[in-house]
Structures are given as structure tokens and as C-alpha cells.
Design a protein around this motif. Structure first.
Motif, mmCIF file in Angstrom:
data_model
loop_
_atom_site.group_PDB
_atom_site.id
_atom_site.type_symbol
_atom_site.label_atom_id
_atom_site.label_comp_id
_atom_site.label_asym_id
_atom_site.label_seq_id
_atom_site.Cartn_x
_atom_site.Cartn_y
_atom_site.Cartn_z
ATOM 1 N N LEU A 307 0.822 -1.203 0.000
ATOM 2 C CA LEU A 307 0.000 0.000 0.000
ATOM 3 C C LEU A 307 0.859 1.257 0.000
ATOM 4 C CD1 LEU A 307 -2.875 1.255 0.276
ATOM 5 C CD2 LEU A 307 -2.456 1.262 2.755
ATOM 6 N N VAL A 308 1.820 1.315 0.895
ATOM 7 C CA VAL A 308 2.671 2.509 1.016
ATOM 8 C C VAL A 308 3.444 2.761 -0.283
ATOM 9 C CG1 VAL A 308 4.651 3.477 2.229
ATOM 10 C CG2 VAL A 308 2.820 2.358 3.525
ATOM 11 N N ASN A 309 3.853 1.685 -0.949
ATOM 12 C CA ASN A 309 4.618 1.818 -2.191
ATOM 13 C C ASN A 309 3.742 2.091 -3.405
ATOM 14 O OD1 ASN A 309 7.001 1.350 -0.813
ATOM 15 N ND2 ASN A 309 6.977 -0.865 -1.220
ATOM 16 N N GLY A 310 2.423 2.058 -3.225
ATOM 17 C CA GLY A 310 1.522 2.328 -4.336
ATOM 18 C C GLY A 310 1.269 1.140 -5.237
ATOM 19 N N ASP A 311 1.601 -0.064 -4.773
ATOM 20 C CA ASP A 311 1.391 -1.265 -5.593
ATOM 21 C C ASP A 311 -0.002 -1.845 -5.426
ATOM 22 O OD1 ASP A 311 3.973 -1.219 -6.681
ATOM 23 O OD2 ASP A 311 4.798 -2.218 -4.909
ATOM 24 N N VAL A 312 -0.754 -1.382 -4.433
ATOM 25 C CA VAL A 312 -2.169 -1.708 -4.308
ATOM 26 C C VAL A 312 -2.900 -0.433 -3.905
ATOM 27 C CG1 VAL A 312 -1.719 -4.122 -3.660
ATOM 28 C CG2 VAL A 312 -2.073 -2.400 -1.865
ATOM 29 N N ASP A 313 -4.208 -0.417 -4.162
ATOM 30 C CA ASP A 313 -5.021 0.758 -3.846
ATOM 31 C C ASP A 313 -5.688 0.667 -2.485
ATOM 32 O OD1 ASP A 313 -4.709 2.053 -6.456
ATOM 33 O OD2 ASP A 313 -5.928 0.395 -7.225
ATOM 34 N N LEU A 314 -6.030 -0.544 -2.051
ATOM 35 C CA LEU A 314 -6.698 -0.774 -0.770
ATOM 36 C C LEU A 314 -6.053 -1.961 -0.088
ATOM 37 C CD1 LEU A 314 -10.410 -0.481 -1.974
ATOM 38 C CD2 LEU A 314 -9.303 1.119 -0.388
ATOM 39 N N SER A 315 -5.844 -1.846 1.208
ATOM 40 C CA SER A 315 -5.256 -2.955 1.959
ATOM 41 C C SER A 315 -6.109 -3.226 3.191
ATOM 42 C CB SER A 315 -3.818 -2.615 2.378
ATOM 43 O OG SER A 315 -3.173 -3.756 2.902
ATOM 44 N N PHE A 316 -6.469 -4.493 3.361
ATOM 45 C CA PHE A 316 -7.378 -4.890 4.427
ATOM 46 C C PHE A 316 -6.634 -5.466 5.627
ATOM 47 C CE2 PHE A 316 -9.940 -4.869 0.634
ATOM 48 C CZ PHE A 316 -11.144 -4.349 1.061
ATOM 49 N N ASN A 317 -7.246 -5.272 6.806
ATOM 50 C CA ASN A 317 -6.831 -5.951 8.028
ATOM 51 C C ASN A 317 -5.378 -5.668 8.414
ATOM 52 O OD1 ASN A 317 -9.412 -7.185 7.882
ATOM 53 N ND2 ASN A 317 -8.551 -8.732 6.498
ATOM 54 N N LEU A 326 0.024 5.293 9.825
ATOM 55 C CA LEU A 326 -0.435 5.841 8.547
ATOM 56 C C LEU A 326 -1.283 7.096 8.704
ATOM 57 C CD1 LEU A 326 -1.466 2.528 6.713
ATOM 58 C CD2 LEU A 326 0.587 3.906 6.306
ATOM 59 N N ARG A 327 -1.650 7.438 9.921
ATOM 60 C CA ARG A 327 -2.574 8.561 10.140
ATOM 61 C C ARG A 327 -2.089 9.854 9.489
ATOM 62 N NH1 ARG A 327 -3.719 6.659 15.944
ATOM 63 N NH2 ARG A 327 -5.960 6.188 15.958
ATOM 64 N N ASP A 328 -0.797 10.119 9.539
ATOM 65 C CA ASP A 328 -0.259 11.385 9.036
ATOM 66 C C ASP A 328 0.406 11.241 7.671
ATOM 67 O OD1 ASP A 328 -1.038 12.739 11.382
ATOM 68 O OD2 ASP A 328 0.779 12.070 12.418
ATOM 69 N N ASN A 329 0.205 10.112 7.013
ATOM 70 C CA ASN A 329 0.790 9.903 5.685
ATOM 71 C C ASN A 329 -0.117 10.550 4.642
ATOM 72 O OD1 ASN A 329 1.594 8.856 3.157
ATOM 73 N ND2 ASN A 329 2.459 7.031 4.133
ATOM 74 N N PRO A 330 0.347 11.569 3.932
ATOM 75 C CA PRO A 330 -0.522 12.277 2.980
ATOM 76 C C PRO A 330 -0.944 11.429 1.790
ATOM 77 C CG PRO A 330 1.757 13.002 2.730
ATOM 78 C CD PRO A 330 1.721 12.123 3.947
ATOM 79 N N GLY A 555 -6.446 2.973 2.328
ATOM 80 C CA GLY A 555 -6.389 3.125 0.871
ATOM 81 C C GLY A 555 -5.463 4.248 0.468
ATOM 82 N N ARG A 556 -5.120 4.272 -0.793
ATOM 83 C CA ARG A 556 -4.370 5.393 -1.335
ATOM 84 C C ARG A 556 -5.258 6.642 -1.317
ATOM 85 N NH1 ARG A 556 0.923 5.045 -1.519
ATOM 86 N NH2 ARG A 556 0.916 6.547 -3.237
ATOM 87 N N SER A 557 -4.642 7.802 -1.258
ATOM 88 C CA SER A 557 -5.396 9.041 -1.073
ATOM 89 C C SER A 557 -6.255 9.406 -2.282
ATOM 90 C CB SER A 557 -4.436 10.197 -0.760
ATOM 91 O OG SER A 557 -3.496 10.352 -1.811
#
Length: 578
Positions: A307-317, A326-330, A555-557
Motif C-alpha cells: 500500500l505505502v509503495n503504491g502497488d495496491v489501492d486498498l489494503s485490508f486488516n 499511517l494517520r499522518d501519511n498524505p 487506501g491510497r489518497s
């Protein structure tokens, strides 16, 4: 479209014999998969297991490319810790399989949504706290004055993915199959609505379905709106039936013919599955993306990295600690849903020491509730002070009386002459979050002079003890797909429900209140019955009420439209990527 809230006249209350018939007198036991399906995120937590085989091979470049797409034709790429295992709507299944069913099959109903600050969508509640239904496959519906006859009118031009028409015949065939002995799951759902026989389901013309309930059931429409009753093709059910498999389950376990926005384009077990846009979707303007690809990634750390690397759009669990980071990750949006999902320390009321009410009350005082919310859940939870959690109609926290801490726990035990109290808390091996919770409980109880042994168990040992009613203390949760207090209390606290009332709680007064309230149509009486049941249960303390968990998807922003539904499964066709 009318949904009367009050009957024209006071209906006769069903007898105990009738209620027993609706609720079923067949004993149910569940295997591991069925239990995980019932207990919601318990299944999700399997993703954190250390003994699950890792995803083999490197990610396909095409999937990484899909994650980089944007616009109305972009594919949504997701990462989940579990695989599909069953695609027949009428059967128990893994959590991702429920997601699959609600995106491959359609329901009569959808929900009215409101947008959260995160861009996520959550159902709107009415003045009674009920989530508002709106028609989906339906043009309209009507409820008779006595609330026993439900009449549904389908929209014109509905089609399955093969282009064949969807008519009332398909609805009747689906519900006829569901009320049969095909699956204890769909049969239980329909029986609770007092639908016992296919004779109660009529299709007088191509667009009309009439459902005759034996008793007025205020939660009937809520039950129809869950994906276990999504509509199947009558023609396909007949075509794939065999003498050995008259309901065609062998075919529909791994094959799909639905009417929703997607078709199942590919499923490589243990690796990925893909939903492609349905070329015959009857509502193409509702589809906001070019399909969905899910990667099966057992490791939560790997799902986080993707998720962080942008290789998926949504990550569960993802784990709460990682969500907090991840709260402050734009680049990340946390779709954070406040839902009525209680987590608890189950105390087996059938065996020592929890067969003593004072012991359960003492333990409830000593649990370090806020510490668990802060140190384990990292704020993605809040206090829960009734088994009917906030967000479920009639939830009432005024009966809570367990803020005394270890000092009050010691007082209660001393007054009762109980010393050297000791018991086990069972935790499944690999469930790191539950083990942390158990250790904090152990620490809090130690301050009260109580010894709690955290026992790490294999799946086989844990579920054998669960089914036999011999787990002493355990960590549990119960999210009810039907957001109704009597439905929720029935499964968790009625003494005859030995499969789902894992704590073995047995209070005849609560049994009488809940069974009376299930089919009560006077909403004020029903409200009072629910609150009285909550008062008694909170005092009896069969559960140590730990927290009310948030449902969080990362999810990605650039993702919007991720939605919460009562059956948990997101309707992916509403999700877009800009």
C-alpha cells in the motif's frame, strides 16, 4: 413504497412452540471456517498467522501497472490476507468470499449513504437508529398493515451477466432454495423471518414477488438486505442440478451467474482473483471503475508495504499499530467506520470459576479497558458498556457499573470469601493482537490478586473446546449483520443457542424477554424489552466488555467511495480512483 412502523391492530403474539419452530430446534456445531465466517474480523485476523503459506512468486507486473491507473476505467487493486473458498450465496464462507458474493450477485435492497470526511460512505440512520434501505433491484415494496405480507415489485429490464432476464421467477427460486435444507445458514435466516416453506413465496407475474410471513417480523427487510439472500438464476440452478446435487451447489461453489456490476474473470487459489465489468450490467452508470483485482497476501506487513509503495489501492486488516503510523501519511486515506462491533472477554458461565456471578463481576472491574484501547488498538476502538453497542438501536450504557478497578474487584472477592482465584484465557497461536489483549487483561487482574494464565492453543484444540463448551476464558467478538438488538441478543444470550452463545449464559428471565421481543411489533414495547435485557445482562456479566472496534480499511489518497455495509462487504462498483 411504504414501510409502516406500526400495525393497524395488535397482532397475536406467537406461542413458545411457534417461536421454537422459527428459531430451530436443531443443534448446530461449526467447523473452523464457519466459526470464522460468523465472527467477522476473527477471520481477518488469520491474516496475521505465522504459519500461513506466503504468496508464491513475485507480483505480476500487470497488477502493479493496474494500481497506477486512474480514471473511470481504472482497475481497483486490493490486498487481502485470505482467499476465496465458497461462492454460493447460501453457504458459510471466508470473509473475502462474502465480499465476492455481494459484488457478483445483486440484492433487492441497497442503503442510503452519507459521506464521511475520509470520503468513505456509511449508511444513514433514521430517527430509530435503523439504517435506511433504498430499492436496488426493486422499483418499490409494500408492507401490509398487519406486517405479515411483503410485496416487492422488480425494476424493468434487469438482466443476469449472460444477458438473460432477471424476473420474479429467479427471486422465488433463490428463496425456495434458501428455505430448503440446502444450507443451515440461509435456512436459519429465512426461518427467523418466519418463512418456513416455499409455499410462502409467490411470483404472480414477472415483476412481482409476494412473501407471506407467519408472524410480523420487524427486522425482516433488514434480513433480506444481506448477501446470503442475493438473487440467483432459476434457469442456471435447474441447468446445473444433478440427481446427486439437486441444488447445484457443486457448480455454484466455484462458478457464478449473477446480475451485479462484475463477473468473476479469474481466480487463482492462493494468489489472486479478478472481477471484470459485467457487459450486461443493468445499471452501467453506477459502475465507477474498470474492475477489481485482489492479491492474496497473508502477511500484514507485506500488505502494508504494498500500500505505502503504491502497488495496491486498498489494503485490508492491517494491524492497529500500522494504521496509527499511517494517520499522518498524505498518500494514505484511512476509511474509518464507527460500527456496533463489540469485542469481549468471554467467561464460560457453565464451568468454574465463571459459574459464579461475583467472579465475573470482579473480573469486569479489574480489566484495564482504556489501556487496551490505547496500547493494543491504538485508538481504533472505543469503550463498549453494553452488549448492544452504540450504533445499534436501543443501545443503553446507563447500566454499566464496572469502573471500580482492581480495588473493587478485590472487595467483591473478599466479601464472597473467594481467594486464590485462577483461570485460563485461551488465545489462538498466531493471533498476536489477541495475545497482547490477553496479556494486558492478565496484568490488570494480577493487581486484584487474580491469576489469569494466557494459554496459546492450536486451531484444533481451540475449536474442539469451543464446540464442546469447555473454553474457560477466551477472546471473542460478535458483529450482527442484522442491526437489530433482539436479533443480536438472541444469538449471543439465549440459553438454547449453544453454538453462538459460547459463554453458556443461561438466565430464564433474559430468555423470556428476548424471545418475547423478537416478534414484538410495538416499537415502544420492544425498546423497553431490549433495555431490560441489557440491564440484566450487564449485571450478570457473562462477557467482560472490552471495546467496540472500528472497521478500518487503508487506501491510497486518490481512492474515494469505499463503503461500509451491514454485511461488511464493500460494493466495489461505488469505488473510484482519480
Amino acid at each position: 413504497m411504504t414501510t409502516p412502523r406500526e400495525p393497524a391492530a395488535e397482532p397475536a403474539r406467537p406461542t413458545r412452540e411457534q417461536i421454537a419452530r422459527y428459531l430451530g430446534e436443531r443443534p448446530l456445531t461449526f467447523d473452523r471456517r464457519q466459526l470464522l465466517a460468523m465472527f467477522g474480523t476473527s477471520a481477518a485476523l488469520v491474516a496475521a498467522r505465522s504459519d500461513v503459506a506466503a504468496l508464491s512468486g513475485a507480483p505480476a507486473p500487470s497488477i502493479a501497472d493496474m494500481a497506477a491507473q486512474t480514471g473511470p476505467d481504472a482497475v481497483i487493486v486490493t490486498a487481502n490476507g485470505l482467499d476465496l473458498d465458497e461462492l454460493d450465496p447460501h453457504y458459510f464462507k471466508s470473509i473475502p468470499s462474502y465480499f465476492a458474493v455481494c459484488n457478483l450477485y445483486d440484492n433487492l435492497f441497497a442503503y442510503e449513504y452519507e459521506e464521511l470526511e475520509s470520503g468513505g460512505l456509511t449508511p444513514v440512520a433514521d430517527e430509530n437508529g435503523d439504517w435506511i434501505l433504498r430499492p436496488w433491484l426493486l422499483e418499490s415494496w409494500e408492507v401490509s398493515d398487519d406486517q405479515k405480507t411483503l410485496t416487492f415489485t422488480l425494476k424493468e429490464g434487469l438482466t443476469f451477466s449472460d444477458g438473460s432476464p432477471l424476473t420474479s421467477r429467479d427471486v422465488k427460486a433463490t428463496w425456495d432454495r434458501g428455505v430448503s435444507d440446502t444450507s443451515p445458514y440461509s435456512k436459519t435466516v429465512l426461518n427467523l423471518m418466519t418463512v418456513m416453506s416455499p409455499d410462502q413465496i409467490e411470483a404472480p407475474d414477472e415483476r412481482t414477488v409476494v412473501l407471506a410471513l407467519e408472524q410480523p417480523t420487524v427486522f425482516a427487510l433488514k434480513m433480506l438486505a444481506v448477501n446470503v439472500l442475493d438473487i440467483m438464476s432459476a434457469e442456471a440452478l435447474e441447468e446445473h442440478a444433478t440427481p446427486e446435487d439437486p441444488t447445484a451447489h457443486d457448480f455454484f461453489r466455484t462458478n457464478v451467474l449473477g446480475s451485479a456490476a462484475y463477473t468473476l474473470a479469474n481466480w487463482t487459489p492462493g494468489v489472486s482473483w479478478e472481477f471484470a465489468p459485467n457487459p450486461n450490467f443493468w445499471n452501467p452508470d453506477a459502475l465507477r471503475n474498470g474492475g477489481v483485482v485482489n492479491r492474496v497476501v497473508p502477511s500484514p506487513q507485506e500488505r502494508l508495504s504494498l500500500l505505502v509503495n503504491g502497488d495496491v489501492d486498498l489494503s485490508f486488516n492491517l494491524l492497529p499499530k500500522d494504521l496509527a503510523d499511517l494517520r499522518d501519511n498524505p498518500d494514505i486515506t484511512l476509511f474509518n467506520f464507527d460500527v456496533p462491533w463489540p469485542n469481549f472477554l468471554g467467561m464460560n458461565n457453565r464451568i468454574p470459576p465463571f459459574d459464579q456471578k461475583v467472579v465475573r463481576q470482579a473480573v469486569s472491574h479489574a480489566i484495564p479497558y482504556q489501556t487496551i484501547i490505547d496500547e493494543v488498538m491504538f485508538g481504533f476502538a472505543k469503550p463498549v458498556k453494553s452488549p448492544v453497542a452504540e450504533g445499534m438501536p436501543t443501545s443503553d450504557y446507563s447500566f454499566w457499573n464496572y469502573d471500580g478497578g482492581p480495588a473493587r474487584a478485590r472487595e467483591l472477592l473478599d466479601e464472597a470469601g473467594i481467594a486464590d482465584l485462577e483461570f485460563d484465557i485461551a488465545v489462538l497461536i498466531g493471533f498476536a493482537q489477541n495475545e497482547q489483549i490477553a496479556v494486558w487483561i492478565q496484568s490488570g487482574l494480577a493487581e486484584a490478586g487474580i491469576t489469569a494464565n494466557v494459554r496459546r492453543m492450536t486451531d484444533a484444540e481451540y475449536y474442539d473446546l469451543f464446540n464442546s463448551g469447555q473454553l474457560q476464558g477466551y477472546l471473542g467478538e460478535f458483529y450482527s449483520w442484522v442491526n437489530d438488538p433482539m436479533y443480536h441478543l438472541f444469538f449471543n444470550f439465549v440459553s438454547t443457542n449453544t453454538a453462538t452463545n459460547a459463554a453458556g449464559y443461561n438466565n430464564p428471565e433474559v430468555d423470556e424477554i428476548v424471545l418475547s421481543g423478537l416478534y414484538e411489533t410495538d416499537l415502544e414495547k420492544r425498546d423497553a424489552l431490549s433495555r431490560e435485557a441489557q440491564r440484566i445482562i450487564v449485571d450478570d456479566a457473562p462477557w467482560g466488555l472490552l471495546f467496540q472496534v472500528n472497521y478500518v480499511v487503508a487506501g491510497r489518497s486518490n481512492i474515494s467511495g469505499y463503503n461500509w455495509n451491514t454485511d461488511v462487504g464493500a460494493r466495489y462498483w461505488m469505488v473510484s480512483k482519480e
